[in-house]
Write a protein that holds these residues in place. Structure first.
Motif, PDB file in Angstrom:
ATOM      1  N   GLU A   1       0.822  -1.204   0.000  1.00 29.81           N
ATOM      2  CA  GLU A   1       0.000   0.000   0.000  1.00 29.81           C
ATOM      3  C   GLU A   1       0.862   1.262   0.000  1.00 29.81           C
ATOM      4  N   THR A   2       2.134   1.102   0.379  1.00 33.62           N
ATOM      5  CA  THR A   2       3.062   2.234   0.430  1.00 33.62           C
ATOM      6  C   THR A   2       4.198   2.096  -0.570  1.00 33.62           C
ATOM      7  N   VAL A   3       4.673   0.851  -0.760  1.00 28.36           N
ATOM      8  CA  VAL A   3       5.845   0.580  -1.603  1.00 28.36           C
ATOM      9  C   VAL A   3       5.452  -0.328  -2.769  1.00 28.36           C
ATOM     10  N   ARG A   4       5.915   0.006  -3.967  1.00 26.19           N
ATOM     11  CA  ARG A   4       5.682  -0.879  -5.114  1.00 26.19           C
ATOM     12  C   ARG A   4       6.688  -2.028  -5.043  1.00 26.19           C
ATOM     13  N   LEU A   5       6.189  -3.224  -4.766  1.00 22.77           N
ATOM     14  CA  LEU A   5       7.058  -4.383  -4.566  1.00 22.77           C
ATOM     15  C   LEU A   5       7.115  -5.262  -5.812  1.00 22.77           C
ATOM     16  N   LYS A   6       8.274  -5.893  -5.990  1.00 27.35           N
ATOM     17  CA  LYS A   6       8.460  -6.825  -7.101  1.00 27.35           C
ATOM     18  C   LYS A   6       9.002  -8.130  -6.527  1.00 27.35           C
ATOM     19  N   ARG A   7       8.421  -9.244  -6.974  1.00 26.94           N
ATOM     20  CA  ARG A   7       8.850 -10.543  -6.447  1.00 26.94           C
ATOM     21  C   ARG A   7      10.238 -10.881  -6.950  1.00 26.94           C
ATOM     22  N   ALA A   8      11.085 -11.405  -6.036  1.00 23.95           N
ATOM     23  CA  ALA A   8      12.429 -11.863  -6.387  1.00 23.95           C
ATOM     24  C   ALA A   8      12.682 -13.148  -5.612  1.00 23.95           C
ATOM     25  N   GLY A   9      12.228 -14.294  -6.176  1.00 21.71           N
ATOM     26  CA  GLY A   9      12.346 -15.570  -5.467  1.00 21.71           C
ATOM     27  C   GLY A   9      11.404 -15.601  -4.285  1.00 21.71           C
ATOM     28  N   ARG A  10      11.945 -15.900  -3.099  1.00 19.32           N
ATOM     29  CA  ARG A  10      11.104 -15.953  -1.897  1.00 19.32           C
ATOM     30  C   ARG A  10      10.975 -14.594  -1.216  1.00 19.32           C
ATOM     31  N   TYR A  11      11.588 -13.584  -1.818  1.00 23.13           N
ATOM     32  CA  TYR A  11      11.518 -12.226  -1.265  1.00 23.13           C
ATOM     33  C   TYR A  11      10.714 -11.316  -2.181  1.00 23.13           C
ATOM     34  N   TYR A  12      10.409 -10.125  -1.678  1.00 26.25           N
ATOM     35  CA  TYR A  12       9.886  -9.027  -2.490  1.00 26.25           C
ATOM     36  C   TYR A  12      10.819  -7.838  -2.282  1.00 26.25           C
ATOM     37  N   THR A  13      11.084  -7.091  -3.335  1.00 23.65           N
ATOM     38  CA  THR A  13      11.985  -5.940  -3.214  1.00 23.65           C
ATOM     39  C   THR A  13      11.280  -4.686  -3.720  1.00 23.65           C
ATOM     40  N   GLY A  14      11.773  -3.551  -3.240  1.00 17.33           N
ATOM     41  CA  GLY A  14      11.224  -2.261  -3.673  1.00 17.33           C
ATOM     42  C   GLY A  14      12.083  -1.129  -3.155  1.00 17.33           C
ATOM     43  N   LEU A  15      11.716   0.095  -3.521  1.00 19.49           N
ATOM     44  CA  LEU A  15      12.446   1.271  -3.045  1.00 19.49           C
ATOM     45  C   LEU A  15      12.067   1.535  -1.587  1.00 19.49           C
ATOM     46  N   CYS A  16      13.069   1.743  -0.759  1.00 22.43           N
ATOM     47  CA  CYS A  16      12.851   1.909   0.680  1.00 22.43           C
ATOM     48  C   CYS A  16      12.014   3.160   0.973  1.00 22.43           C
TER      49      CYS A  16
END
Length: 588
Positions: A22-37
């Motif tokens: 809802e705050t950060v645009r996340l992208k899946r990367a394996g078992r994690y999600y990443t995005g701009l802090c």
């Protein structure tokens, strides 16, 4: 107090990926999600969310935590409010319990007494012709009076006090709400007398305090409720509860006064909020960030207003807003202007509001005679100091504008900017530091890792607890967070890591301690074949070494100061201490 079971249920039903998304645009990367802090500015993602552990961590700035601490930090709310927000999100009805087991909200009485006070003031206004005439003369319509719950405090020493006593409230209740004042002689009297009253609502629409304005030119012109458990001037904004309704364009206009805000709303400018008479704070900016991406700031055109504008602009920019400045002609305030010129004229001012960078550069030129060559250089230095913060493309645009205005060649302005960067950049010495994901890597002092490893060991390796606790006490640790966690662990030596985590949330309700706990949880201990006693010794040694190094630095500075003051004896005493510390460090 919220029970541990409710806290766990709220965490389980709120998937951290959904909440963070809802705050950060996340992208899946394996078992994690990443995005701009969301906690620092970066161009390449270093912020990760781990759904199976329900935690987040940023490798760029070091922030870490769980779903509750994420809401606390991004929405700038307390632990209890964060749990409430998450509970509302998944339709959990939170029942607060006191020690006797009966349901209660610790601030429930404050909210109720404020509602009663607001009704009293509102009723007074309906009956008092003078105060009503004042508002009508200011152009405030009946409908607006009702919408904003405007009221009047009688010209009486104890009108409200007697009214609230009749409702069953004590003087202590009224004092806690900031509605009455205790005199030096011990008697009580109303805080607000002979004033128009503006109830202040929080973003949920609950009455949290009041503002009062005189009907003449007496001082102080405005009087606000004091800080209470529910009224924090630096964390609330007047009119926000109205402005967030139907805020489809995600934009706010920030004004200074209650009347400015009310007049704009009455004229259909429903995005207006006011900053409760204080300089805009980062807490208010974080609150606004929940609902908007763009902010237009319109403070009074006097010197104090301009200074407040500049402070507010910096805070809003740091929070990531598209920031503009609305300057009202002829030094008028928003209330005066919209009453005199109407809604469409004000909207034209909104549309022509100045970009933050243009406003700052314009202010840099104020009071400078640009016909004087020396003044042109002075202005150019101030302007490039502002331009240096921009992106390369923006720099190019504004350097060309500045060149046209001053007659100084582009290259000379670039040279001036680069010289200033090298002279003033605080990070200039550290430009070769390691980087991760294209961002500067967050590096912590070595003792921080040692403290975390020690706590991890004594929680997870029960077999070495007795050995470790021979050498450990609260004073062993440097960080207050580590001290707090250690004290909790001492009281619960048989508890598992999960149980300690639950106790931390219930006992501390602190986002920074939750962050520290997540960092401890994330540590991976060395294999079972390791001699953990040796590790305990090494970590204690690292902490002690850090303390000695810090003491050494402090003594060296003191020696330098004593020598410059000619205090030789004091300097020699410290020199002996320094020798002892160096010997101790050499033996490690």
């Amino acid at each position: 107090m919220i029970s541990e079971d409710v806290i766990q249920k709220v965490k389980e039903l709120n998937n951290i990926v959904d909440v963070v998304s809802e705050t950060v645009r996340l992208k899946r990367a394996g078992r994690y999600y990443t995005g701009l802090c969301p906690f620092h500015h970066e161009k390449t993602p270093s912020f990760t969310v781990t759904p199976d552990k329900q935690i987040y961590k940023c490798f760029g700035c070091g922030e870490a935590g769980n779903v509750i601490s994420f809401v606390m930090k991004t929405k700038n709310v307390s632990f209890g409010d964060a749990v409430q927000i998450l509970a509302d999100r998944v339709n959990i009805d939170i029942k607060y319990k006191d020690k006797s087991g009966f349901g209660t909200n610790p601030n429930e009485k404050l909210y109720k007494i404020n509602v009663e006070a607001a009704r009293y003031f509102f009723s007074n206004l309906r009956k008092d012709r003078k105060s009503r005439s004042y508002l009508l003369a200011r152009g405030i319509a009946e409908k607006t009076i009702n919408n904003f719950g405007l009221g009047y405090a009688l010209d009486s020493w104890d009108g409200l006090l007697r009214f609230l006593k009749g409702k069953g409230y004590s003087e202590l209740d009224m004092l806690e709400a900031g509605l009455i004042i205790k005199s030096k002689k011990g008697s009580f009297y109303d805080r607000f007398r002979n004033r128009i009253i503006f109830p202040v609502f929080d973003y949920r629409g609950r009455v949290i305090g009041f503002g009062g304005r005189v009907l003449d030119d007496s001082k102080p012109k405005y009087l606000n409720s004091p800080e209470t458990n529910i009224f924090k001037k630096g964390t609330n904004l007047y009119g926000l509860n109205f402005a967030i309704k139907n805020n489809t364009d995600r934009m706010f206009i920030i004004v200074e006064g209650y009347m400015d805000c009310i007049s704009l709303h009455q004229n259909g400018i429903n995005s207006a909020v006011a900053s409760l008479g204080t300089a805009l704070t980062s807490s208010q900016a974080k609150l606004l960030k929940r609902y908007a991406d763009k902010v237009i700031i319109s403070y009074d055109a006097d010197l104090a207003g301009e200074k407040a504008t500049l402070r507010g602009l910096h805070i809003l920019k740091e929070e990531g807003f598209d920031v503009r400045v609305l300057t009202i002609p002829d030094g008028k305030d928003p209330d005066e202007y919209i009453r005199g010129h109407g809604k469409e004229a004000f909207i034209s001012l909104v549309k022509s509001s100045t970009q933050l960078i243009d406003y700052r550069i314009e202010k840099a030129a104020e009071g400078i005679d640009l016909n004087n060559p020396q003044n042109i250089v002075k202005y150019a230095e101030a302007a490039v100091d502002i331009i240096k913060e921009l992106t390369p493309v923006e720099k190019d645009i504004y350097i060309r504008k500045l060149s046209e205005k001053t007659g100084i060649k582009d290259q000379a302005l670039y040279d001036l900017m680069n010289n200033n960067l090298q002279k003033h950049d605080k990070n200039y010495e550290n430009m070769n530091s390691d980087e991760v994901f294209g961002n500067k890597l967050y590096v912590e002092p070595i003792y921080v890792k040692a403290e975390r490893e020690l706590l991890k060991l004594i929680i997870n390796k029960k077999e070495i607890q007795d050995y470790a606790l021979q050498f450990l006490n609260e004073e062993t640790f440097i960080s207050q967070k580590s001290k707090d966690i250690f004290e909790l662990v001492l009281e619960n030596l048989e508890a598992s890591e999960d149980e300690i985590g639950k106790l931390i949330e219930v006992n501390f309700k602190d986002a920074d301690i939750i962050k520290e706990w997540i960092n401890i949880v994330e540590i991976k201990l060395i294999s079972e074949n390791c001699d953990y006693k040796i590790l305990v010794d090494d970590y204690i040694k690292e902490i002690k070494k850090y303390k000695l190094e810090e003491t050494k630095r402090k003594i060296m500075n003191e020696i330098k100061n004593y020598e410059s003051e000619g205090k030789i004896n004091e300097s020699l005493k410290l020199a002996q201490e320094l020798i002892n510390i160096q010997k101790e460090l050499g033996g490690m």
